[in-house]
Design a protein around this motif. Structure first.
Motif, PDB file in Angstrom:
ATOM      1  N   SER A  21      15.699   0.873  11.987  1.00 54.94           N
ATOM      2  CA  SER A  21      16.348   0.034  11.319  1.00 54.94           C
ATOM      3  C   SER A  21      15.936  -1.360  10.804  1.00 54.94           C
ATOM      4  CB  SER A  21      17.948  -0.366  11.760  1.00 54.94           C
ATOM      5  OG  SER A  21      17.634  -0.760  13.250  1.00 54.94           O
ATOM      6  N   PHE A  22      14.577  -1.625  11.699  1.00 56.06           N
ATOM      7  CA  PHE A  22      14.154  -3.207  11.381  1.00 56.06           C
ATOM      8  C   PHE A  22      12.680  -2.830  11.632  1.00 56.06           C
ATOM      9  CE2 PHE A  22      12.838  -7.298  12.659  1.00 56.06           C
ATOM     10  CZ  PHE A  22      13.373  -8.081  11.651  1.00 56.06           C
ATOM     11  N   PRO A  23      11.880  -3.229  10.964  1.00 60.69           N
ATOM     12  CA  PRO A  23      12.169  -3.912   9.243  1.00 60.69           C
ATOM     13  C   PRO A  23      12.516  -2.599   8.410  1.00 60.69           C
ATOM     14  CG  PRO A  23       9.640  -3.420   9.498  1.00 60.69           C
ATOM     15  CD  PRO A  23      10.185  -3.053  10.952  1.00 60.69           C
ATOM     16  N   SER A  24      13.074  -3.209   7.398  1.00 66.03           N
ATOM     17  CA  SER A  24      13.667  -2.301   6.279  1.00 66.03           C
ATOM     18  C   SER A  24      12.716  -1.823   5.037  1.00 66.03           C
ATOM     19  CB  SER A  24      14.996  -2.940   5.809  1.00 66.03           C
ATOM     20  OG  SER A  24      15.590  -3.527   6.591  1.00 66.03           O
ATOM     21  N   ASN A  25      12.801  -0.996   4.270  1.00 65.71           N
ATOM     22  CA  ASN A  25      12.468  -0.875   3.108  1.00 65.71           C
ATOM     23  C   ASN A  25      13.022  -1.661   2.217  1.00 65.71           C
ATOM     24  OD1 ASN A  25      10.532   1.219   4.212  1.00 65.71           O
ATOM     25  ND2 ASN A  25      11.801   3.036   3.496  1.00 65.71           N
ATOM     26  N   ILE A  26      12.211  -2.306   1.444  1.00 68.13           N
ATOM     27  CA  ILE A  26      12.741  -3.259   0.447  1.00 68.13           C
ATOM     28  C   ILE A  26      12.534  -2.935  -0.949  1.00 68.13           C
ATOM     29  CG2 ILE A  26      13.168  -5.470  -0.596  1.00 68.13           C
ATOM     30  CD1 ILE A  26      12.436  -6.346   2.591  1.00 68.13           C
ATOM     31  N   ILE A  27      13.383  -2.648  -1.553  1.00 67.64           N
ATOM     32  CA  ILE A  27      13.453  -2.199  -3.225  1.00 67.64           C
ATOM     33  C   ILE A  27      14.267  -3.034  -4.004  1.00 67.64           C
ATOM     34  CG2 ILE A  27      14.033  -0.305  -4.827  1.00 67.64           C
ATOM     35  CD1 ILE A  27      14.123   0.786  -1.264  1.00 67.64           C
ATOM     36  N   LEU A  28      13.371  -3.941  -4.775  1.00 68.80           N
ATOM     37  CA  LEU A  28      14.151  -5.052  -5.744  1.00 68.80           C
ATOM     38  C   LEU A  28      14.031  -4.504  -6.936  1.00 68.80           C
ATOM     39  CD1 LEU A  28      15.180  -7.964  -6.034  1.00 68.80           C
ATOM     40  CD2 LEU A  28      12.620  -8.606  -6.290  1.00 68.80           C
ATOM     41  N   ASN A  99       4.098 -28.741  -9.792  1.00 67.22           N
ATOM     42  CA  ASN A  99       3.199 -29.152 -10.337  1.00 67.22           C
ATOM     43  C   ASN A  99       1.727 -28.377 -10.203  1.00 67.22           C
ATOM     44  OD1 ASN A  99       2.644 -29.759  -7.669  1.00 67.22           O
ATOM     45  ND2 ASN A  99       2.307 -31.673  -7.801  1.00 67.22           N
ATOM     46  N   ALA A 100       1.909 -27.125  -9.719  1.00 69.01           N
ATOM     47  CA  ALA A 100       1.051 -25.976  -9.634  1.00 69.01           C
ATOM     48  C   ALA A 100      -0.309 -26.458  -8.590  1.00 69.01           C
ATOM     49  CB  ALA A 100       0.214 -25.759 -10.795  1.00 69.01           C
ATOM     50  N   LYS A 101       0.415 -27.502  -7.773  1.00 71.26           N
ATOM     51  CA  LYS A 101      -0.822 -27.979  -6.648  1.00 71.26           C
ATOM     52  C   LYS A 101      -0.614 -27.060  -5.418  1.00 71.26           C
ATOM     53  CE  LYS A 101      -2.025 -31.869  -8.767  1.00 71.26           C
ATOM     54  NZ  LYS A 101      -3.220 -31.555  -9.575  1.00 71.26           N
ATOM     55  N   MET A 102       0.322 -26.239  -5.498  1.00 72.22           N
ATOM     56  CA  MET A 102       0.484 -25.464  -4.147  1.00 72.22           C
ATOM     57  C   MET A 102       0.671 -23.895  -4.403  1.00 72.22           C
ATOM     58  SD  MET A 102       3.644 -26.001  -1.261  1.00 72.22           S
ATOM     59  CE  MET A 102       3.131 -27.700  -0.790  1.00 72.22           C
ATOM     60  N   ASP A 103       0.148 -23.179  -3.794  1.00 73.42           N
ATOM     61  CA  ASP A 103       0.545 -21.726  -3.973  1.00 73.42           C
ATOM     62  C   ASP A 103       1.763 -21.408  -3.043  1.00 73.42           C
ATOM     63  OD1 ASP A 103      -1.734 -21.031  -5.563  1.00 73.42           O
ATOM     64  OD2 ASP A 103      -2.892 -20.002  -3.879  1.00 73.42           O
ATOM     65  N   LEU A 104       2.558 -20.581  -3.560  1.00 74.01           N
ATOM     66  CA  LEU A 104       3.710 -20.337  -2.601  1.00 74.01           C
ATOM     67  C   LEU A 104       3.601 -18.734  -2.362  1.00 74.01           C
ATOM     68  CD1 LEU A 104       6.378 -21.799  -5.172  1.00 74.01           C
ATOM     69  CD2 LEU A 104       5.574 -22.778  -2.936  1.00 74.01           C
ATOM     70  N   THR A 105       3.650 -18.654  -0.878  1.00 73.71           N
ATOM     71  CA  THR A 105       3.580 -17.161  -0.588  1.00 73.71           C
ATOM     72  C   THR A 105       4.726 -16.219  -0.936  1.00 73.71           C
ATOM     73  OG1 THR A 105       2.477 -18.209   1.517  1.00 73.71           O
ATOM     74  CG2 THR A 105       2.973 -15.855   1.635  1.00 73.71           C
ATOM     75  N   THR A 106       4.236 -15.198  -1.737  1.00 70.49           N
ATOM     76  CA  THR A 106       5.515 -14.335  -2.159  1.00 70.49           C
ATOM     77  C   THR A 106       5.941 -13.350  -1.205  1.00 70.49           C
ATOM     78  OG1 THR A 106       3.865 -12.523  -2.852  1.00 70.49           O
ATOM     79  CG2 THR A 106       4.187 -14.213  -4.112  1.00 70.49           C
ATOM     80  N   ILE A 107       7.047 -12.895  -1.395  1.00 72.53           N
ATOM     81  CA  ILE A 107       7.680 -11.803  -0.401  1.00 72.53           C
ATOM     82  C   ILE A 107       6.980 -10.800  -0.282  1.00 72.53           C
ATOM     83  CG2 ILE A 107       9.038 -10.639  -2.183  1.00 72.53           C
ATOM     84  CD1 ILE A 107      10.423 -11.828   1.306  1.00 72.53           C
ATOM     85  N   LEU A 108       5.922 -10.387  -1.376  1.00 70.73           N
ATOM     86  CA  LEU A 108       5.068  -9.175  -1.112  1.00 70.73           C
ATOM     87  C   LEU A 108       4.133  -9.553  -0.142  1.00 70.73           C
ATOM     88  CD1 LEU A 108       3.733  -6.880  -4.193  1.00 70.73           C
ATOM     89  CD2 LEU A 108       2.406  -8.127  -2.748  1.00 70.73           C
ATOM     90  N   GLU A 109       3.743 -10.665  -0.355  1.00 71.20           N
ATOM     91  CA  GLU A 109       2.806 -10.983   0.756  1.00 71.20           C
ATOM     92  C   GLU A 109       3.071 -11.008   2.173  1.00 71.20           C
ATOM     93  OE1 GLU A 109      -0.258 -13.815  -2.711  1.00 71.20           O
ATOM     94  OE2 GLU A 109       1.485 -14.693  -1.592  1.00 71.20           O
ATOM     95  N   ILE A 110       4.320 -11.524   2.125  1.00 70.39           N
ATOM     96  CA  ILE A 110       4.830 -11.622   3.478  1.00 70.39           C
ATOM     97  C   ILE A 110       4.981 -10.402   3.898  1.00 70.39           C
ATOM     98  CG2 ILE A 110       6.853 -12.381   4.833  1.00 70.39           C
ATOM     99  CD1 ILE A 110       7.081 -14.600   2.794  1.00 70.39           C
ATOM    100  N   ALA A 111       5.746  -9.346   3.136  1.00 69.96           N
ATOM    101  CA  ALA A 111       5.865  -7.962   3.744  1.00 69.96           C
ATOM    102  C   ALA A 111       4.371  -7.400   4.211  1.00 69.96           C
ATOM    103  CB  ALA A 111       6.219  -7.185   2.377  1.00 69.96           C
ATOM    104  N   GLN A 371      14.681 -11.930   5.448  1.00 70.88           N
ATOM    105  CA  GLN A 371      15.201 -11.493   6.824  1.00 70.88           C
ATOM    106  C   GLN A 371      15.071 -10.076   7.189  1.00 70.88           C
ATOM    107  OE1 GLN A 371      19.210 -13.604   7.770  1.00 70.88           O
ATOM    108  NE2 GLN A 371      18.970 -13.881   5.355  1.00 70.88           N
ATOM    109  N   ALA A 372      15.041  -9.103   6.196  1.00 69.82           N
ATOM    110  CA  ALA A 372      15.054  -7.639   6.386  1.00 69.82           C
ATOM    111  C   ALA A 372      13.491  -7.388   6.870  1.00 69.82           C
ATOM    112  CB  ALA A 372      15.325  -6.841   5.229  1.00 69.82           C
ATOM    113  N   ILE A 373      12.683  -8.458   6.613  1.00 74.57           N
ATOM    114  CA  ILE A 373      11.161  -8.190   7.098  1.00 74.57           C
ATOM    115  C   ILE A 373      10.983  -8.621   8.479  1.00 74.57           C
ATOM    116  CG2 ILE A 373       8.689  -8.672   6.662  1.00 74.57           C
ATOM    117  CD1 ILE A 373       9.625  -8.836   3.503  1.00 74.57           C
ATOM    118  N   ASP A 374      11.267 -10.239   8.546  1.00 77.46           N
ATOM    119  CA  ASP A 374      10.940 -10.514   9.791  1.00 77.46           C
ATOM    120  C   ASP A 374      11.882 -11.381  10.332  1.00 77.46           C
ATOM    121  OD1 ASP A 374      10.639 -12.679   8.095  1.00 77.46           O
ATOM    122  OD2 ASP A 374       8.458 -13.224   8.631  1.00 77.46           O
TER     123      ASP A 374
END
Ligand SMILES: [Zn+2]
Length: 428
Positions: A21-28, A99-111, A371-374
Motif C-alpha cells: 500500500s506504500f508507496p502508491s502508484n500515482i496517476i495524474l 524569477n527563474a533563479k531556482m530550479d524546483l524539484t518536480t513530483i516526477l523527479e521526487i518519485a 505524501q503517497a510517495i514519501d
C-alpha cells in the motif's frame, strides 16, 4: 488478477497490480483548459442525462483556485509548475521559481529518487508547457530545445505524444536512442513495444483534432497511449508515476469550437475511466484528475437532442458522427478566447485523496501526491538556477568550488597534524 482492456483495436492486457500500500502508484490526469462546464458538456453529449461521467464520480471531489503567484490568470506553464512542484510561479516558467533563479524539484523527479519508474503522455508535442513542467526546468516555456535536452537526461521510462520535428524533440532522438530508448512513430509499432524505456512521437508537432482523425489513423488515441503506458510501467514491477494530459481541450476553448471540445473531452473521459476502474480494484493506486485552468469562459445554455447517444457497439464512424451531431445540439456560450480564473476540479481515488476535501489550490495537489510517495508535503528548490549557464561559467563555478573545498581541507588537515604533534609532545 487479469484486467482486460476494453474497446480498442489492440488488446493490451495488464496483470498483477499487487503492490504494497506504500508507496502508491500515482496517476495524474490534467485536462488542459477543462472547466467544470466542459466536463458537464462532455457528459451530456456522450451519456445524455445519466450521471455517467467518470470524472464527476470520484469518491473525493472539490474545486481549486488556479491563479499564479501574481494572483492573476495562469497559463499552462505556471499552473503545471504549481501542480508538479507545489510552488506558485509566474506565467511561462517551467518548474522554476518566479524569477527563474531556482530550479524546483518536480513530483516526477521526487518519485524517481524514491525508486519509481515514470511516464508522460500527452496529445500535444511533449515539449509543450504541461509535460515540460514535470521533467524539465527552464525560464521559458518557449525554449523547446532546452526542454528537449532536459528530457533526454531525465530518464522518464515512457514518453508518448507528439513532437518528432527538429524544433521540438527531433534533434534529441538520437540521444534518447543512445540511452537505450526504443523510438516508435506509429500505433502498430507502439503496440509491439515490450519494454521500457520508450519514446513514442506520433506526429511532427501536436496531434490533429480527434474529429478530423480517421479510424485507420496511425496515431494512437489518448486512451490507447494511457493503456500502453500502464502496461509498460507496471511490467517493471516498480511503483510508477504517470502524468496524462488531455492537451487540446484548451485549444478547443481558444477556438470557441464546441465540436472540437466534445471529442477531446470525451476521449479524456475514456482515459480517466480506464484508470479509475483499475484504481477501484487496486487500493494502492492514487488517481487524481484536475485541470490547469479553464479556457473560453464556457457554459452550457440549453439543449435539444435529436441524435441518440453513442453506443458501445456503434462503429468508429457512427460514434464520431453522433458525438459531432449531439455537440451541435447543445446551445453553448463562450465569454473569451483566452483563459479564465474559474476554479477547476480536483477529484481522486486512493491513498491520501481524502485530503482533496481540504485542497484550495494546485499546490495542494502536489502535497497529496508527495505524501503517497514519501510521506512528505513540502516543495523542494535546488537553491541556485544553473540550468542553462554557458559551459565555461559552469566550469569556473566548479573550479572555484573545488578550490574552496581544497583550501578548507588543507587548513583542517594542517590543524589536525598540529594538534597531533602537540599531543605527541605532551605525551613525550
Ligand atoms: Zn491555453
Amino acid at each position: 488478477m487479469l484486467i482486460a482492456c476494453f474497446s480498442f483495436q489492440q488488446s493490451f492486457t495488464i496483470d498483477t497490480f499487487a503492490l504494497d500500500s506504500f508507496p502508491s502508484n500515482i496517476i495524474l490526469f490534467i485536462g488542459d483548459g477543462m472547466g467544470l462546464e466542459q466536463i458537464y458538456f462532455g457528459q451530456l453529449v456522450e451519456f445524455g442525462f445519466t450521471n455517467s461521467s467518470s470524472i464527476l464520480s470520484f469518491p473525493y471531489t472539490t474545486t481549486v483556485s488556479t491563479v499564479n503567484i501574481d494572483g492573476t490568470t495562469t497559463d499552462s506553464a505556471a499552473a503545471a509548475t504549481a501542480i508538479s512542484t507545489g510552488v506558485k510561479t509566474t506565467n511561462g516558467r517551467i518548474a522554476t521559481n518566479w524569477n527563474a533563479k531556482m530550479d524546483l524539484t518536480t513530483i516526477l523527479e521526487i518519485a524517481q529518487q524514491n525508486g519509481y519508474v515514470t511516464g508522460l503522455v500527452a496529445t500535444c508535442h511533449l515539449t509543450h508547457a504541461t509535460p515540460a513542467a514535470f521533467a524539465a526546468h527552464d525560464s521559458s516555456r518557449g525554449h523547446y530545445q532546452e526542454i528537449a535536452a532536459d528530457f533526454s537526461q531525465t530518464n522518464v521510462s515512457v514518453m508518448l505524444g507528439g513532437g518528432y520535428e527538429e524544433k521540438y524533440i527531433g534533434h534529441y532522438i538520437s540521444e534518447f536512442e543512445a540511452w537505450g530508448y526504443e523510438f516508435v512513430q506509429n500505433k502498430t509499432a507502439l503496440a509491439s513495444v515490450a519494454d521500457t524505456p520508450v519514446l513514442g512521437l506520433f506526429t511532427g508537432g501536436s496531434f490533429p483534432p480527434l474529429n478530423t482523425m480517421l479510424e485507420n489513423s496511425t496515431i494512437p488515441t489518448l486512451s490507447e497511449m494511457t493503456i500502453k503506458a500502464f502496461d509498460l510501467l507496471n511490467s517493471t514491477e516498480q511503483p510508477f508515476f504517470l502524468m496524462i494530459e488531455g492537451s487540446q481541450i484548451d485549444w478547443a476553448g481558444h477556438d470557441n469550437d464546441q465540436i472540437y471540445l466534445a471529442h477531446q473531452i470525451i476521449e479524456f473521459e475514456n482515459a480517466v475511466r480506464y484508470a479509475k476502474t483499475l484504481a477501484e480494484q487496486n487500493s494502492d493506486w492514487q488517481v487524481l484528475v484536475t485541470a490547469d485552468h479553464e479556457t473560453g469562459g464556457f457554459s452550457v445554455e440549453d439543449y435539444s437532442f435529436q441524435t441518440t447517444i453513442p453506443l458501445d457497439n456503434d462503429s468508429f464512424t457512427e460514434k464520431l458522427n453522433k458525438r459531432t451531431a449531439r455537440a451541435q445540439e447543445v446551445e453553448v456560450d463562450w465569454s473569451t478566447g483566452g483563459h479564465t480564473n474559474t476554479e477547476v476540479i480536483l477529484a481522486g481515488i486512493g491513498p491520501f485523496t481524502d485530503q482533496i476535501l481540504d485542497a484550495d489550490h494546485h499546490i495542494d495537489t502536489y502535497s497529496i501526491m508527495r505524501q503517497a510517495i514519501d510521506g512528505e508535503t513540502d516543495p523542494i528548490g535546488s537553491g541556485f538556477y544553473k540550468g542553462h549557464l554557458p559551459l565555461y561559467v559552469k566550469f569556473l563555478i566548479g573550479l572555484a568550488s573545488a578550490a574552496m573545498i581544497g583550501t578548507g581541507s588543507y587548513f583542517i588537515l594542517k590543524n589536525i597534524i598540529k594538534m597531533k604533534r602537540k599531543g605527541n609532545r605532551k605525551m613525550a
